[in-house]
Design a protein around this motif. Structure first.
Motif, mmCIF file in Angstrom:
data_model
loop_
_atom_site.group_PDB
_atom_site.id
_atom_site.type_symbol
_atom_site.label_atom_id
_atom_site.label_comp_id
_atom_site.label_asym_id
_atom_site.label_seq_id
_atom_site.Cartn_x
_atom_site.Cartn_y
_atom_site.Cartn_z
ATOM 1 N N VAL A 84 0.843 -1.198 0.000
ATOM 2 C CA VAL A 84 0.000 0.000 0.000
ATOM 3 C C VAL A 84 0.885 1.257 0.000
ATOM 4 C CG1 VAL A 84 -1.612 1.359 1.393
ATOM 5 C CG2 VAL A 84 -2.091 -1.031 0.922
ATOM 6 N N LEU A 85 2.018 1.181 0.723
ATOM 7 C CA LEU A 85 2.941 2.322 0.687
ATOM 8 C C LEU A 85 3.520 2.528 -0.716
ATOM 9 C CD1 LEU A 85 4.922 1.986 4.031
ATOM 10 C CD2 LEU A 85 3.215 3.695 3.422
ATOM 11 N N TRP A 86 3.646 1.458 -1.460
ATOM 12 C CA TRP A 86 4.190 1.549 -2.820
ATOM 13 C C TRP A 86 3.104 1.775 -3.861
ATOM 14 C CZ3 TRP A 86 7.767 -3.376 -2.572
ATOM 15 C CH2 TRP A 86 8.933 -3.043 -1.877
ATOM 16 N N ARG B 6 1.475 4.149 -5.299
ATOM 17 C CA ARG B 6 1.614 5.077 -6.434
ATOM 18 C C ARG B 6 2.667 4.583 -7.415
ATOM 19 N NH1 ARG B 6 0.056 9.412 -2.674
ATOM 20 N NH2 ARG B 6 2.150 9.389 -1.825
ATOM 21 N N ARG C 294 -3.907 2.079 -4.211
ATOM 22 C CA ARG C 294 -4.112 2.372 -2.795
ATOM 23 C C ARG C 294 -5.474 1.850 -2.318
ATOM 24 N NH1 ARG C 294 -1.355 7.141 0.449
ATOM 25 N NH2 ARG C 294 0.351 5.807 -0.150
ATOM 26 N N LEU D 5 5.343 13.766 -2.922
ATOM 27 C CA LEU D 5 4.726 13.180 -1.731
ATOM 28 C C LEU D 5 5.555 12.010 -1.236
ATOM 29 C CD1 LEU D 5 1.025 13.007 -2.967
ATOM 30 C CD2 LEU D 5 1.983 14.654 -1.375
ATOM 31 N N SER D 6 5.716 11.907 0.083
ATOM 32 C CA SER D 6 6.360 10.714 0.618
ATOM 33 C C SER D 6 5.357 9.564 0.546
ATOM 34 C CB SER D 6 6.778 10.947 2.066
ATOM 35 O OG SER D 6 5.648 10.858 2.898
ATOM 36 N N ALA D 7 5.870 8.335 0.652
ATOM 37 C CA ALA D 7 4.995 7.170 0.512
ATOM 38 C C ALA D 7 3.860 7.178 1.531
ATOM 39 C CB ALA D 7 5.814 5.895 0.661
ATOM 40 N N TRP D 8 4.093 7.780 2.701
ATOM 41 C CA TRP D 8 3.086 7.740 3.769
ATOM 42 C C TRP D 8 1.968 8.743 3.535
ATOM 43 C CZ3 TRP D 8 3.494 3.919 7.313
ATOM 44 C CH2 TRP D 8 4.741 3.288 7.421
ATOM 45 N N ARG D 9 2.250 9.779 2.714
ATOM 46 C CA ARG D 9 1.245 10.826 2.524
ATOM 47 C C ARG D 9 0.306 10.474 1.384
ATOM 48 N NH1 ARG D 9 3.220 16.311 2.588
ATOM 49 N NH2 ARG D 9 1.408 16.736 1.290
ATOM 50 N N SER D 10 -0.982 10.744 1.581
ATOM 51 C CA SER D 10 -1.882 10.621 0.444
ATOM 52 C C SER D 10 -2.101 12.031 -0.127
ATOM 53 C CB SER D 10 -3.195 9.945 0.838
ATOM 54 O OG SER D 10 -3.679 10.533 2.005
#
Lengths: 354, 266
Positions: free
Chosen positions: A232-234, A236, A300, B104-109
């Protein structure tokens, strides 16, 4: 650049809300299926009773209204089986989603990477020749897992020979290693001369949750939870890679390295799933398609949707497998293939029929 | 500003790009032109680094591109690549929003700000009304403009484009390129159509077999004396509203490529 503020189109925000509702509905479905599946079997136990028994085991104070036999059926036999079913279903589904993005093909399947063949070789070695018996209760699971890891290492290194890890190389390496390991498994069956052993290997390959014990729960549950968080972190990056290597690169990813890392994560997840359940086909292929129809292609939201849907499908299928031919159990792989094939044909007709 | 010096790319023993210099002035549009196989797309990819360079260096606003992390590079350079339908489509909206991911960092939507920028970029590219549609279902022209909207949402300041007018009819070719020419960005664009290059580029670089044959203002490069030996076709230049336009006529006595091959086989 934005001279005046333009809001996101209403139709988009409405779509996002619908996606959340899909997740809520699926979560409720998974919860309900879990309770029902634990209750169903030769000794039927009411859903309320199931909830009370489970509650008593996790430290919630409930007055005992059930027998000791019911308690051990729920806690020792059926609950680990259902938990493993949930985790295996989720693992296969998210792996399918990711493999399809990695090789940019909606008809790809997590077993494409040769993992299933490696796990089979490991399982056959354990069943026929007692390999890994020092692992005790988890000998079969452990050697299947190790077999899957060997397959993954082989596939990734073959795919990298003489160049970058591109889609076609990955698929080719998966097929090549898969054939080689299938041959190895068949050779083990041939060499053992044990009829019962051969039959046991075959049953393992058909996929089943019948051997589920608490000892196997941590492996697959930890694997699927860890993989879910990472993927999920990946999400995008997966979106970008599904579009194309050039796009992924332009958006700040290294497509080659990312593909290898993501393939490794997926392989470990599938290896854990296969090690505890044998080969259960079609979940990793069909569930991603249904999930995409429900919530679209954005990873996501697609990944959690597929995970829930895979869990729901597998637990329901396992429930059917237990009751259709009771007291005999239908191997789960047969049932998922029977349900999956018409679904897949329908989906392919709708997707490509235009 | 993008400066690429002595770019060299080899595919095995073939030299696809041979010591090519490209200087794209800030805020301008530079066109890479040349016949098929002349190394236009490879040059573009070598500038971005998506194919490894065998020589040469690239600077973006004075900074060597190799010193930038992939994310830092993506914050400065956007790309409009050729994208084929994958069968795993995003909606146009999600596809454009991806342009925000390098920030955006991976943690941010995605936040409110990202949504506003994506919407404004789509508005500018004329595709906001397509936001909810699946990218695979769009026409070639619509898809191309969605890709341009993504590049705009990236707010990179530099945009590399690989034949953005491919598969587009005449109207969309001009629509897309006038959109590109009006952007506040430094653009390098690979173009097949010399007349489009003449109209929309501030500078052009003409490539042949991986080498620069001519470079400069379109009015100076796009002349029959320079182009005819490269393209092996006769042409005439007329100036329309001060823009050079070329009219082509096949050489009457020259053999076609196919005829030559047939003859050589005999």
């Amino acid at each position: 650049m934005a001279a005046q503020t333009i809001a996101a189109p209403v139709i988009v925000t409405r779509g996002r809300r619908q996606q959340l509702w899909v997740l809520v509905a699926l979560s409720a479905g998974v919860l309900a299926a879990t309770v029902i599946a634990v209750g169903v079997g030769p000794v039927a136990i009411a859903p309320v009773e199931v909830v009370r028994i489970v509650a008593s085991h996790i430290g919630i104070d409930v007055s005992q209204t059930w027998t000791a036999a019911q308690d051990s059926i729920v806690w020792l036999i059926r609950l680990p089986r259902v938990l493993i079913g949930l985790a295996v279903g989720a693992a296969l589904a998210i792996s399918g989603v990711v493999v399809q993005a990695l090789v940019r093909n909606p008809l790809a399947d997590p077993y494409l990477l040769g993992i299933s063949s490696g796990a089979s070789t490991g399982a056959a070695a354990s069943i026929l020749f007692g390999v890994g018996s020092s692992l005790g209760a988890i000998a079969l699971t452990g050697s299947a897992f190790i077999g899957a890891l060997v397959a993954v290492a082989l596939v990734l290194s073959v795919a990298r020979i003489g160049g970058r890890l591109i889609t076609s190389r990955l698929v080719f390496a998966g097929i090549a290693v898969g054939f080689a390991l299938t041959a190895a498994t068949n050779f083990l069956v041939f060499a053992s001369e044990s009829r019962d052993g051969a039959r046991a290997v075959m049953f393992w390959m058909l996929g089943s949750l019948a051997q589920s014990r608490w000892t196997s729960v941590p492996l697959v549950v930890v694997a699927v939870l860890a993989a879910s968080v990472v993927l999920v972190l990946w999400s995008r990056r997966l979106d970008a890679l599904a579009i194309g290597d050039d796009t992924a690169h332009a958006l700040g990813a290294n497509p080659t390295r990312f593909r290898a890392t993501a393939a490794l994560v997926v392989s470990l997840t599938v290896a854990a799933a296969v090690a505890v359940s044998g080969l259960i086909g079609f979940v990793g292929l069909v569930v991603p398609h249904i999930a995409r129809r429900l919530v679209g292609g954005r990873h996501r939201i697609l990944l959690p949707t597929a995970a829930l849907l895979g869990a729901l499908l597998l637990v329901s299928a396992d429930m059917l497998a237990r009751i259709l031919f009771a007291p005999r159990e239908l191997p789960l792989g047969i049932l998922t293939a029977l349900i999956g094939t018409p679904l897949l044909i329908a989906l392919v007709r709708r997707s490509f029929g235009r | 500003m993008i400066v690429a010096e002595r770019l060299t790319v080899r595919y095995g023993r073939t030299v696809a790009v041979d010591a090519v210099d490209v200087v794209a002035p800030t805020g301008g549009v530079l066109g890479l032109i040349g016949p098929n196989g002349s190394g236009k797309t490879t040059t573009l990819k070598a500038i971005l680094g998506s194919v490894p360079r065998d020589g040469g260096r690239v600077e973006i606003d004075g900074e060597p591109v190799d010193a930038l992390s992939p994310t830092a590079r993506a914050q400065r350079v956007a790309v409009v690549a050729q994208e084929e339908p994958s069968g795993l489509p995003l909606t146009a909206w999600d596809s454009v929003l991806l342009g925000r991911s390098p920030r955006l960092s991976a943690w941010r939507s995605y936040g409110e700000n990202d949504h506003e920028i994506a919407a404004a970029s789509m508005e500018r590219a004329g595709v906001l009304h397509l936001a909810h549609r699946s990218v695979d279902d769009l026409s070639g022209g619509e898809r191309q403009r969605v890709l341009i909207a993504r590049a705009l949402a990236q707010e990179a300041g530099h945009i590399l484009m690989d034949e953005p007018t491919n598969h587009l009819d005449v109207r969309y070719q001009h629509e897309v390129l006038s959109l590109v020419a009006g952007l506040p960005a430094t653009v390098i664009v690979v173009l097949h159509d010399l007349n489009l290059a003449a109209r929309y580029c501030d500078e052009v670089v003409l490539l042949e077999r991986g080498k620069v044959v001519a470079a400069g203002h379109p009015g100076d490069v796009l002349v029959p004396e320079v182009l005819e030996p490269v393209y092996e076709i006769d042409m005439r230049r007329v100036d329309v509203d001060g823009v050079p336009q070329l009219i082509f006529s096949p050489r009457r006595h020259a053999k076609t490529a196919t005829a030559q091959v047939v003859e050589e086989r005999r």
